[in-house]
Design an enzyme around this catalytic site. Sequence first.
Site, mmCIF file in Angstrom:
data_model
loop_
_atom_site.group_PDB
_atom_site.id
_atom_site.type_symbol
_atom_site.label_atom_id
_atom_site.label_comp_id
_atom_site.label_asym_id
_atom_site.label_seq_id
_atom_site.Cartn_x
_atom_site.Cartn_y
_atom_site.Cartn_z
ATOM 1 N N ALA A 132 38.512 22.249 37.223
ATOM 2 C CA ALA A 132 39.038 20.910 37.517
ATOM 3 C C ALA A 132 40.085 20.451 36.513
ATOM 4 O O ALA A 132 41.164 19.984 36.895
ATOM 5 C CB ALA A 132 37.881 19.916 37.559
ATOM 6 N N TYR A 159 16.237 10.554 30.473
ATOM 7 C CA TYR A 159 17.488 9.850 30.760
ATOM 8 C C TYR A 159 18.131 9.348 29.471
ATOM 9 O O TYR A 159 19.355 9.353 29.331
ATOM 10 C CB TYR A 159 17.256 8.732 31.788
ATOM 11 C CG TYR A 159 17.252 9.288 33.195
ATOM 12 C CD1 TYR A 159 16.076 9.745 33.779
ATOM 13 C CD2 TYR A 159 18.437 9.411 33.909
ATOM 14 C CE1 TYR A 159 16.086 10.310 35.045
ATOM 15 C CE2 TYR A 159 18.457 9.968 35.178
ATOM 16 C CZ TYR A 159 17.277 10.420 35.736
ATOM 17 O OH TYR A 159 17.306 11.009 36.991
ATOM 18 N N ARG A 205 20.030 12.233 28.123
ATOM 19 C CA ARG A 205 21.283 12.463 28.851
ATOM 20 C C ARG A 205 22.316 11.394 28.517
ATOM 21 O O ARG A 205 23.503 11.690 28.357
ATOM 22 C CB ARG A 205 21.018 12.518 30.359
ATOM 23 C CG ARG A 205 20.291 13.789 30.795
ATOM 24 C CD ARG A 205 20.042 13.793 32.282
ATOM 25 N NE ARG A 205 21.269 13.763 33.061
ATOM 26 C CZ ARG A 205 21.292 13.390 34.350
ATOM 27 N NH1 ARG A 205 20.163 13.031 34.965
ATOM 28 N NH2 ARG A 205 22.432 13.373 35.024
ATOM 29 N N HIS A 231 25.909 7.964 43.615
ATOM 30 C CA HIS A 231 24.567 8.163 43.038
ATOM 31 C C HIS A 231 24.276 7.220 41.876
ATOM 32 O O HIS A 231 23.333 7.457 41.103
ATOM 33 C CB HIS A 231 24.395 9.631 42.612
ATOM 34 C CG HIS A 231 24.468 10.582 43.772
ATOM 35 N ND1 HIS A 231 24.736 11.916 43.609
ATOM 36 C CD2 HIS A 231 24.326 10.395 45.098
ATOM 37 C CE1 HIS A 231 24.746 12.516 44.794
ATOM 38 N NE2 HIS A 231 24.500 11.618 45.720
ATOM 39 N N ASN A 242 36.926 24.914 42.760
ATOM 40 C CA ASN A 242 35.662 25.344 42.174
ATOM 41 C C ASN A 242 35.775 26.812 41.755
ATOM 42 O O ASN A 242 36.276 27.625 42.538
ATOM 43 C CB ASN A 242 34.549 25.206 43.227
ATOM 44 C CG ASN A 242 33.158 25.246 42.620
ATOM 45 O OD1 ASN A 242 32.848 26.123 41.835
ATOM 46 N ND2 ASN A 242 32.334 24.301 43.010
ATOM 47 N N VAL A 272 27.018 10.429 37.812
ATOM 48 C CA VAL A 272 26.491 9.166 37.270
ATOM 49 C C VAL A 272 26.960 8.963 35.830
ATOM 50 O O VAL A 272 26.523 8.035 35.164
ATOM 51 C CB VAL A 272 24.943 9.171 37.325
ATOM 52 C CG1 VAL A 272 24.459 9.226 38.771
ATOM 53 C CG2 VAL A 272 24.344 10.304 36.497
ATOM 54 N N ASP A 273 27.866 9.842 35.339
ATOM 55 C CA ASP A 273 28.233 9.835 33.914
ATOM 56 C C ASP A 273 29.280 8.785 33.546
ATOM 57 O O ASP A 273 29.517 8.540 32.360
ATOM 58 C CB ASP A 273 28.695 11.234 33.482
ATOM 59 C CG ASP A 273 29.874 11.781 34.300
ATOM 60 O OD1 ASP A 273 29.955 13.015 34.455
ATOM 61 O OD2 ASP A 273 30.696 10.975 34.781
HETATM 62 N N1 APR Z 1 35.598 22.870 37.448
HETATM 63 C C1 APR Z 1 35.251 22.793 38.767
HETATM 64 N N2 APR Z 1 34.012 23.123 39.233
HETATM 65 C C2 APR Z 1 33.112 23.577 38.332
HETATM 66 C C3 APR Z 1 33.404 23.715 36.955
HETATM 67 C C4 APR Z 1 34.715 23.321 36.518
HETATM 68 N N3 APR Z 1 35.076 23.393 35.242
HETATM 69 N N4 APR Z 1 32.297 24.197 36.319
HETATM 70 C C5 APR Z 1 31.333 24.358 37.275
HETATM 71 N N5 APR Z 1 31.825 23.991 38.487
HETATM 72 C C6 APR Z 1 31.140 23.975 39.778
HETATM 73 C C7 APR Z 1 29.999 24.959 39.943
HETATM 74 O O1 APR Z 1 30.471 26.238 40.355
HETATM 75 C C8 APR Z 1 29.150 24.288 41.026
HETATM 76 O O2 APR Z 1 29.562 24.684 42.321
HETATM 77 O O3 APR Z 1 30.540 22.710 39.916
HETATM 78 C C9 APR Z 1 29.465 22.798 40.852
HETATM 79 C C10 APR Z 1 28.307 21.942 40.329
HETATM 80 O O4 APR Z 1 27.311 21.944 41.321
HETATM 81 P P1 APR Z 1 25.901 21.228 41.048
HETATM 82 O O5 APR Z 1 25.423 21.576 39.711
HETATM 83 O O6 APR Z 1 25.050 21.536 42.235
HETATM 84 O O7 APR Z 1 26.281 19.677 41.010
HETATM 85 P P2 APR Z 1 26.608 18.681 42.228
HETATM 86 O O8 APR Z 1 27.171 19.402 43.395
HETATM 87 O O9 APR Z 1 27.392 17.576 41.670
HETATM 88 O O10 APR Z 1 25.121 18.158 42.588
HETATM 89 C C11 APR Z 1 24.987 17.177 43.567
HETATM 90 O O11 APR Z 1 22.654 16.946 43.073
HETATM 91 O O12 APR Z 1 21.232 17.096 41.325
HETATM 92 C C12 APR Z 1 21.775 16.224 42.217
HETATM 93 O O13 APR Z 1 22.242 13.903 42.108
HETATM 94 C C13 APR Z 1 22.578 15.130 41.538
HETATM 95 O O14 APR Z 1 24.823 14.347 42.012
HETATM 96 C C14 APR Z 1 24.017 15.493 41.896
HETATM 97 C C15 APR Z 1 23.867 16.219 43.206
#
Ligand code: APR
Length: 238
Positions: free
Chosen positions: A228, A65, A68, A118, A210, A102-103
């Site tokens: 995004a 952590y 990160r 989270h 996405n 959480v950033d």
């Molecule tokens: N703009 C939009 N979406 C994007 C971009 C971007 N520039 N780059 C990547 N992505 C998308 C990916 O295609 C993916 O679908 O963001 C998504 C990230 O998904 P995850 O890595 O699964 O993250 P998240 O959905 O936030 O995870 C949920 O899981 O690990 C735990 O607690 C942690 O909050 C987290 C939770």
Amino acid sequence: MIEQVHAWVRAAKRVVVLTGAGMSAESGVPTFRDAQTGLWAKFDPQQLATESAFRANPAMVWDWYAFRREMIAKVEPNEGHRALAAFAARHPHRLTLITQNVDGLHQRAGSEGVLALHGNIFDDQWLDTPKACCLSAPVAPGNPPHCAQCGNKRRPAVVWFGEVLPLDTLDAAETAACECDLMLVVGTSGVVYPAAGLARMATGKVVIINPEATELDDAAAAVLRGKAAQLLPQLLKD
Ligand code: APR
């Protein structure tokens, strides 16, 4: 389709935005599940993001952590974060921002009242219910910092796998979802619940933003395959 969604944004009285790790990808924060660059592609979440992992190996988890935190402290909010903060400032009470991140980048971009489901990686809390000694004596430094008398440890104030979300925050998020005219779901794979469930309980139209397919695409009135920081400024301009 961007123009259509932009028109929906302009017409909506109550907009909810639900963000995930992809929201911060263009700031340089790795996502979790991206095949190559995702944190979970490199690290085992069961070894790093559970209470039992922390109890088994507190120094390793704390150091991860800390790594990160250092990485996030070096990056800046992106145009997407800033567009959301600016929209909320121009249109008070029209936007509810819910994040799985959480950033703290939404907050650093100026967004207020962010529902952080989270937690926040820069906050700490006691691992076990604090005793008088924990609350009276200065926290002893270390990996992790701890109570000098009873050894109670400090842990990152984030929600680990298997843990419950902060109830007030989740309640407020569910209420907003059940009252919205439009929900933008930005940068989440939609695999983690209860956060992903918010998109399924939304009363308004759901729009996915996405570059890749997500587990929530079937719930969407529109899917925008893009990033995004590139799409949000276009969708949120007056
Ligand atoms: N703009 C939009 N979406 C994007 C971009 C971007 N520039 N780059 C990547 N992505 C998308 C990916 O295609 C993916 O679908 O963001 C998504 C990230 O998904 P995850 O890595 O699964 O993250 P998240 O959905 O936030 O995870 C949920 O899981 O690990 C735990 O607690 C942690 O909050 C987290 C939770």
